[in-house]
Design an enzyme around this catalytic site. Structure first.
Site, PDB file in Angstrom:
ATOM      1  N   ASP A   1       2.549   4.891  -0.467  1.00  7.62           N
ATOM      2  CA  ASP A   1       2.111   6.227  -0.038  1.00  7.62           C
ATOM      3  C   ASP A   1       1.808   7.149  -1.207  1.00  7.62           C
ATOM      4  O   ASP A   1       2.268   6.923  -2.328  1.00  7.62           O
ATOM      5  CB  ASP A   1       3.262   6.911   0.717  1.00  7.62           C
ATOM      6  CG  ASP A   1       3.262   6.504   2.163  1.00  7.62           C
ATOM      7  OD1 ASP A   1       2.270   5.907   2.627  1.00  7.62           O
ATOM      8  OD2 ASP A   1       4.281   6.783   2.832  1.00  7.62           O
TER       9      ASP A   1
ATOM     10  N   ARG B   1       0.859  -1.183   0.000  1.00  6.06           N
ATOM     11  CA  ARG B   1       0.000   0.000   0.000  1.00  6.06           C
ATOM     12  C   ARG B   1       0.893   1.229   0.000  1.00  6.06           C
ATOM     13  O   ARG B   1       1.133   1.836   1.030  1.00  6.06           O
ATOM     14  CB  ARG B   1      -0.946  -0.066   1.200  1.00  6.06           C
ATOM     15  CG  ARG B   1      -2.054  -1.092   0.954  1.00  6.06           C
ATOM     16  CD  ARG B   1      -2.766  -1.508   2.202  1.00  6.06           C
ATOM     17  NE  ARG B   1      -1.887  -2.298   3.076  1.00  6.06           N
ATOM     18  CZ  ARG B   1      -2.271  -2.884   4.194  1.00  6.06           C
ATOM     19  NH1 ARG B   1      -3.525  -2.769   4.610  1.00  6.06           N
ATOM     20  NH2 ARG B   1      -1.409  -3.582   4.908  1.00  6.06           N
TER      21      ARG B   1
ATOM     22  N   ARG C   1      11.836   5.512   3.094  1.00  4.74           N
ATOM     23  CA  ARG C   1      12.068   6.954   2.985  1.00  4.74           C
ATOM     24  C   ARG C   1      12.854   7.498   4.184  1.00  4.74           C
ATOM     25  O   ARG C   1      13.636   8.449   4.031  1.00  4.74           O
ATOM     26  CB  ARG C   1      10.738   7.692   2.821  1.00  4.74           C
ATOM     27  CG  ARG C   1      10.144   7.470   1.429  1.00  4.74           C
ATOM     28  CD  ARG C   1       8.691   7.856   1.358  1.00  4.74           C
ATOM     29  NE  ARG C   1       8.486   9.267   1.661  1.00  4.74           N
ATOM     30  CZ  ARG C   1       7.287   9.812   1.846  1.00  4.74           C
ATOM     31  NH1 ARG C   1       6.183   9.058   1.750  1.00  4.74           N
ATOM     32  NH2 ARG C   1       7.164  11.085   2.106  1.00  4.74           N
TER      33      ARG C   1
END
Lengths: 247, 247
Positions: free
Chosen positions: A52, A50, A197
């Site tokens: 971002d 899923r 990230r």
């Protein structure tokens, strides 16, 4: 009833991520609606990753059940006719009825792309994070070495994320430089919320000399999100590979 | 009064090409208006390559005259603040007052990028031409060999273009394949209107087997636009290098 697996590529720029949200453009929402229109059934896909808002993918995976008589391998062609051009099915195939993309052993590979030039290059702006501050790739590699293997990545997980365990395994974490581009390539069985990230943000801090590579060990041990670097910009991140090893 | 040279990179997707047209978004128009606002003078840039609608550039060149006291090398920073994010100045410097980018001996290099996969990849759609028909790179190279050197490229010039001579010299014409991407890289002193895109369209015809590589010799000799392949899609084309050799 058959279960169909889709490999889905997308440019995440215009989307609020994968997961369906009423009133927002999402990859899942577009897939459900294109499949509904093609198959004349109500379809809800199950996604593997899923991703971002703003994150891209070459090969995310979605599965769904259908009664259609369209052969599974033809669905990709028909579906691409109904999807916006920033989402393209790469393949469609029938799978076992109990195949669930999030309950499988899998290896995912993400790439985080950084453009390290004096000024931004417009044709790269959607798919790479730009920084004019020179990054020392050797230091980034030294920092990365502390993160490979099995660790508690709590410091590299967005605070507030609810998860049973923050232990994950990174099989490979490479930092490659080609011309003005630096690519952080990370392969693991699974990642915490924002983990890639935050790793990218932390490696960039090491590359800038704001932290020493050895600091990464301390950051891991602290199990505290505040210790790691910032969450790097979404546009630099692309899911590039997804391998299912076994059920 | 001084003359300033800008190196300009842009994503051509949203523009009707370089050349100013009232009522249309063009690169030249955006530069004139950002410079006017920065320098508080009326500025009209002279462009080196008047690229077509949808074509990209890493390094097009523009020059203009100004009375500003802003140092020439600082103009890049200030101008980037006023330009849309799909145009970015890469450098600014003072040049001789008689420097004219179109009256210089120069070498320009263009790349034409082709994605040769089963389905389009959304993150590549803006910067590569997609074709699912398999292209034979060897045949493309054999065809390309007939085009290097000095020739009358009339067959490779958009019909209706007004030009004194259609003789041009191609210094290098390479066809490279990396993964699923084929890049046609062409270096020359100058190109006729649509010449690179017609070359790309013709090499793709050879790669598909629709014409034989030897056919390219006949096409050149015919001096007839109808004989060459179609003009390839603009989005695949990027001006990647611009060298000024002498005045």
């Amino acid at each position: 009833m058959k279960r169909v697996k889709l490999v889905v590529a997308y440019d995440g720029t215009a989307y609020h991520g994968w997961q369906f949200q009423p009133g927002s453009r999402t990859i899942e929402g577009e897939l459900n609606s294109a499949l509904g229109s093609l198959l004349q059934e109500e379809v809800q896909v199950i996604g593997a990753s899923r991703t971002d808002s703003g994150v891209h993918a070459l090969c995310n995976v979605a599965v769904f059940d259908t009664d259609t008589c369209i052969p599974a391998d033809k669905i990709s062609y028909a579906l691409n006719q109904r999807l916006p051009e920033d989402i393209r099915i790469q393949s469609s195939e029938e799978v076992e009825g109990d195949f669930h993309p999030r309950h499988c052993n899998s290896r995912k590979t993400y790439e985080y792309r950084i453009l390290n030039t004096r000024f931004p290059i417009p044709t790269k702006r959607l798919y790479a994070h730009f920084t004019y501050v020179p990054l020392d790739v050797q230091k980034m590699r030294q920092a990365a070495a502390y993160l490979t293997g099995e660790h508690d990545f709590k410091s590299f997980c967005a605070s507030g994320a609810v998860v049973e365990s923050t232990v994950r395994t990174i099989y490979e974490l490479a930092v490659e430089k080609t011309g003005d581009e630096i690519v952080i390539r990370v392969c693991g069985s699974g990642f915490l919320y924002n983990m890639v990230r935050i790793i990218a943000g932390t490696l960039m801090e090491a590359g800038r000399g704001n932290i020493s590579p050895e600091n990464v060990k301390t950051i891991l041990e602290a199990k505290n999100r505040q210790m790691a670097g910032p969450t790097a910009q979404a546009c630099g991140l692309t899911l590039v590979k997804y391998d299912f090893l076994s059920q």
